[in-house]
Design a protein around this motif. Structure first.
Motif, PDB file in Angstrom:
ATOM      1  N   MET A   3      77.041  36.090 102.247  1.00 37.66           N
ATOM      2  CA  MET A   3      78.137  35.212 102.658  1.00 37.66           C
ATOM      3  C   MET A   3      79.087  35.948 103.603  1.00 37.66           C
ATOM      4  O   MET A   3      79.499  35.433 104.654  1.00 37.66           O
ATOM      5  CB  MET A   3      78.944  34.738 101.440  1.00 37.66           C
ATOM      6  N   ILE A   4      79.439  37.176 103.209  1.00 40.98           N
ATOM      7  CA  ILE A   4      80.384  37.972 103.989  1.00 40.98           C
ATOM      8  C   ILE A   4      79.816  38.284 105.374  1.00 40.98           C
ATOM      9  O   ILE A   4      80.513  38.192 106.390  1.00 40.98           O
ATOM     10  CB  ILE A   4      80.739  39.253 103.216  1.00 40.98           C
ATOM     11  N   MET A  53      75.414  40.098  93.731  1.00 41.26           N
ATOM     12  CA  MET A  53      76.091  40.844  94.790  1.00 41.26           C
ATOM     13  C   MET A  53      75.392  40.652  96.134  1.00 41.26           C
ATOM     14  O   MET A  53      76.051  40.543  97.183  1.00 41.26           O
ATOM     15  CB  MET A  53      76.147  42.331  94.436  1.00 41.26           C
ATOM     16  N   LYS A  54      74.070  40.595  96.147  1.00 41.28           N
ATOM     17  CA  LYS A  54      73.333  40.415  97.391  1.00 41.28           C
ATOM     18  C   LYS A  54      73.707  39.100  98.070  1.00 41.28           C
ATOM     19  O   LYS A  54      73.881  39.040  99.290  1.00 41.28           O
ATOM     20  CB  LYS A  54      71.825  40.452  97.117  1.00 41.28           C
ATOM     21  N   SER A  55      73.853  38.054  97.284  1.00 40.13           N
ATOM     22  CA  SER A  55      74.230  36.747  97.844  1.00 40.13           C
ATOM     23  C   SER A  55      75.675  36.756  98.337  1.00 40.13           C
ATOM     24  O   SER A  55      75.998  36.155  99.363  1.00 40.13           O
ATOM     25  CB  SER A  55      74.053  35.655  96.781  1.00 40.13           C
ATOM     26  N   LEU A  73      89.088  41.337  95.522  1.00 36.07           N
ATOM     27  CA  LEU A  73      89.324  40.515  94.343  1.00 36.07           C
ATOM     28  C   LEU A  73      88.470  39.251  94.380  1.00 36.07           C
ATOM     29  O   LEU A  73      87.917  38.822  93.354  1.00 36.07           O
ATOM     30  CB  LEU A  73      90.804  40.143  94.243  1.00 36.07           C
ATOM     31  N   ALA A  74      88.342  38.653  95.572  1.00 33.00           N
ATOM     32  CA  ALA A  74      87.536  37.439  95.710  1.00 33.00           C
ATOM     33  C   ALA A  74      86.060  37.711  95.461  1.00 33.00           C
ATOM     34  O   ALA A  74      85.358  36.863  94.894  1.00 33.00           O
ATOM     35  CB  ALA A  74      87.730  36.843  97.101  1.00 33.00           C
ATOM     36  N   VAL A  75      85.583  38.888  95.895  1.00 31.93           N
ATOM     37  CA  VAL A  75      84.188  39.253  95.633  1.00 31.93           C
ATOM     38  C   VAL A  75      83.910  39.200  94.136  1.00 31.93           C
ATOM     39  O   VAL A  75      82.862  38.697  93.694  1.00 31.93           O
ATOM     40  CB  VAL A  75      83.866  40.652  96.204  1.00 31.93           C
ATOM     41  N   TYR A  76      84.855  39.698  93.343  1.00 28.83           N
ATOM     42  CA  TYR A  76      84.661  39.701  91.890  1.00 28.83           C
ATOM     43  C   TYR A  76      84.917  38.323  91.279  1.00 28.83           C
ATOM     44  O   TYR A  76      84.044  37.753  90.610  1.00 28.83           O
ATOM     45  CB  TYR A  76      85.568  40.734  91.228  1.00 28.83           C
ATOM     46  N   LEU A 114      85.461  35.241  92.612  1.00 30.93           N
ATOM     47  CA  LEU A 114      84.784  34.060  93.159  1.00 30.93           C
ATOM     48  C   LEU A 114      83.282  34.267  93.327  1.00 30.93           C
ATOM     49  O   LEU A 114      82.559  33.307  93.593  1.00 30.93           O
ATOM     50  CB  LEU A 114      85.396  33.680  94.511  1.00 30.93           C
ATOM     51  N   GLY A 115      82.832  35.523  93.172  1.00 31.97           N
ATOM     52  CA  GLY A 115      81.419  35.814  93.329  1.00 31.97           C
ATOM     53  C   GLY A 115      80.769  36.272  92.044  1.00 31.97           C
ATOM     54  O   GLY A 115      80.149  35.497  91.320  1.00 31.97           O
ATOM     55  N   LEU A 116      80.957  37.536  91.724  1.00 34.30           N
ATOM     56  CA  LEU A 116      80.281  38.139  90.576  1.00 34.30           C
ATOM     57  C   LEU A 116      80.650  37.445  89.269  1.00 34.30           C
ATOM     58  O   LEU A 116      79.777  37.172  88.428  1.00 34.30           O
ATOM     59  CB  LEU A 116      80.618  39.634  90.500  1.00 34.30           C
ATOM     60  N   ARG A 117      81.916  37.155  89.086  1.00 43.07           N
ATOM     61  CA  ARG A 117      82.372  36.524  87.834  1.00 43.07           C
ATOM     62  C   ARG A 117      81.820  35.103  87.685  1.00 43.07           C
ATOM     63  O   ARG A 117      81.673  34.603  86.572  1.00 43.07           O
ATOM     64  CB  ARG A 117      83.901  36.499  87.805  1.00 43.07           C
ATOM     65  N   GLN A 118      81.516  34.463  88.825  1.00 45.19           N
ATOM     66  CA  GLN A 118      80.959  33.115  88.798  1.00 45.19           C
ATOM     67  C   GLN A 118      79.439  33.121  88.637  1.00 45.19           C
ATOM     68  O   GLN A 118      78.806  32.067  88.636  1.00 45.19           O
ATOM     69  CB  GLN A 118      81.309  32.383  90.100  1.00 45.19           C
ATOM     70  N   GLY A 119      78.869  34.344  88.549  1.00 47.65           N
ATOM     71  CA  GLY A 119      77.435  34.444  88.355  1.00 47.65           C
ATOM     72  C   GLY A 119      76.634  34.588  89.633  1.00 47.65           C
ATOM     73  O   GLY A 119      75.394  34.540  89.606  1.00 47.65           O
ATOM     74  N   THR A 120      77.302  34.790  90.755  1.00 50.94           N
ATOM     75  CA  THR A 120      76.604  34.962  92.031  1.00 50.94           C
ATOM     76  C   THR A 120      76.206  36.426  92.196  1.00 50.94           C
ATOM     77  O   THR A 120      77.062  37.313  92.072  1.00 50.94           O
ATOM     78  CB  THR A 120      77.510  34.545  93.214  1.00 50.94           C
TER      79      THR A 120
END
Length: 438
Positions: free
Chosen positions: A291-292, A285-287, A272-275, A277-283
């Motif tokens: 982080m992970i 997937m590679k970035s 859920l955080a990947v989506y 806090l990441g993808l939904r925020q415009g980050t």
């Protein structure tokens, strides 16, 4: 003689790590072999115990710590931790933010395993301290004291739950008495003690907090931040709540029993955080994956150190040290509540695991409870308090605290070990006081 061998082993571990600067994992294995042979085990049996201890210790922790590091990194780098901490400071005021984290730690700690609560809450404490220029240990110790008390004293955690069942104690009364005893223990070991440790300058691992201050529009909303950071708490907590209202065959209970499995709850939270806090925020997937990866690499050393502590614990258990301690102390004519605490504390000091100490002590003291004349609920709490006593180099929690907070062994002994000892002793005093009333 068995206790002397354990003493030499612990002393040797301290010397290898602090004087010779030998890697902690290597030191643990060397000392585990020494203790096993000294206690009369064969080399083959000692090595088998070491492998078993490493496997059993890491079995659940690998996923919990790994997913916890990923979640912590995403929460930190996305600005979610900053959003939460900014909101806490606004709500409670900067002068009382320590109390807000302590209360949060207690609430989070009730339904959640200690290691899960640790890896979720510590990055938030890091962000609070760094963004507001507050002493890190002063902010964090009250929160960790609350987590520790819930782990040792209160159902539904494994050890107090198992002990309560063994003693046929009323689970509700155990929880209520536990709350009464827990409050003074947390206050003394938390805000009061933490005010004395400001001189220790802890610089935490950078992977677990974001040094950059983000603008308001760059951060996720408070609702999304809280949801992603506390989703493991919600899932595990719902499993506990549903167990109190529904039978095992009920569909709601079955769903939450599955979702509340700690490792699965952590995995779902990371996804859920990947989506959110990441993808939904415009980050990209590679970035997000970078982080992970960085977060996972940061916990490798911690896992090895914890594995070493698990190896030593297993050698001590299989060599019969814990049983020997219990038999010696079990012949005493001391107060049953104090004796239960003392047996658990002695096993804890020698073995390291609070769960092993609690369950072993319960098995020894159970005939005394069955004979009547003593509250099974208070006996459960007394053993729980004893099982937290004097955490040191053979306890995985000791090393988690040391590595996450980037402290020396001496500094960890002066902070973490003292905090755990206060929790244990104040807990015992509260139980003895409570026994005079009920």
């Amino acid at each position: 003689m068995p206790l002397f061998i354990v003493f030499l082993g612990v002393l040797g571990l301290l010397v290898l790590i602090t004087v010779f600067k030998l890697d902690a994992f290597i030191s643990f294995i060397i000392v585990s072999i020494f203790v096993g042979l000294g206690e009369g085990m064969t080399l083959e049996a000692t090595m088998a115990a070491i492998e078993k201890g490493i496997g059993s210790t890491l079995g659940g922790l690998v996923m919990i710590l790994g997913f916890g590091a990923m979640l912590g990194k995403l929460v930190a780098d996305s600005g979610a931790a900053q959003r939460i901490t900014d909101s806490l400071v606004k709500l409670f005021g900067l002068g009382r933010v320590q109390w807000s984290l302590m209360i949060t730690g207690f609430i989070v700690g009730i339904p959640m395993f200690y290691n899960v609560g640790f890896v979720i809450m510590v990055p938030l404490a890091f962000t609070v301290a760094m963004s507001n220029r507050l002493p890190l240990l002063y902010i964090s110790l009250p929160m960790l004291a609350a987590l520790s008390v819930t782990h040792g004293y209160l159902p539904p955690h494994p050890s107090p739950t198992a002990i309560a069942k063994m003693f046929e104690a009323d689970m509700g009364l155990t929880l209520i008495y536990g709350f009464v005893v827990a409050i003074p223990a947390i206050l003394v070991a938390g805000p009061l003690f933490s005010s004395t440790v400001k001189k220790y300058k802890s610089q935490p691992l950078k992977e677990f907090y974001n040094e950059q201050t983000l603008a308001d529009h760059e951060m996720p909303s408070l609702g999304i931040s809280l949801l992603t950071a506390l989703l493991p708490v919600l899932l595990i907590g719902m499993a506990v709540i549903s167990a109190g209202y529904f039978g095992k065959a009920h569909p709601v209970r079955q769903v939450f029993d599955i979702l509340g499995i700690p490792s699965l709850a952590m995995l779902l939270s990371v996804l859920l955080a990947v989506y959110l806090l990441g993808l939904r925020q415009g980050t990209p997937m590679k970035s997000v994956m970078a982080m992970i990866s960085k977060a996972v690499s940061s916990v490798t050393l911690i896992l090895l150190v914890i594995a070493g502590a698990g190896a030593l614990k297993e050698v001590l258990v299989e060599s019969g040290v814990s049983k020997y301690i219990g038999e010696v102390l079990g012949q005493s004519s001391l107060s049953p509540l104090f004796l239960a605490w003392l047996i658990a504390a002695a096993i804890r000091v020698c073995v390291g695991s609070a769960t092993v100490a609690g369950l072993t002590a319960a098995g020894i003291i159970e005939p005394m409870v069955s004979a009547g004349g003593v509250s099974p609920e208070l006996m459960t709490l007394s053993i729980g308090a004893g099982s937290l006593m004097l955490s040191h180099v053979n306890d995985s929690g000791f090393w988690m605290f040391k590595e996450y907070f980037n402290l020396s062994v001496q500094e960890t002994l002066a902070t973490w070990t003292v905090m755990e000892t206060i929790v244990s002793v104040v807990g015992l005093l509260g139980i003895l006081a409570l026994s005079m009333i009920i």
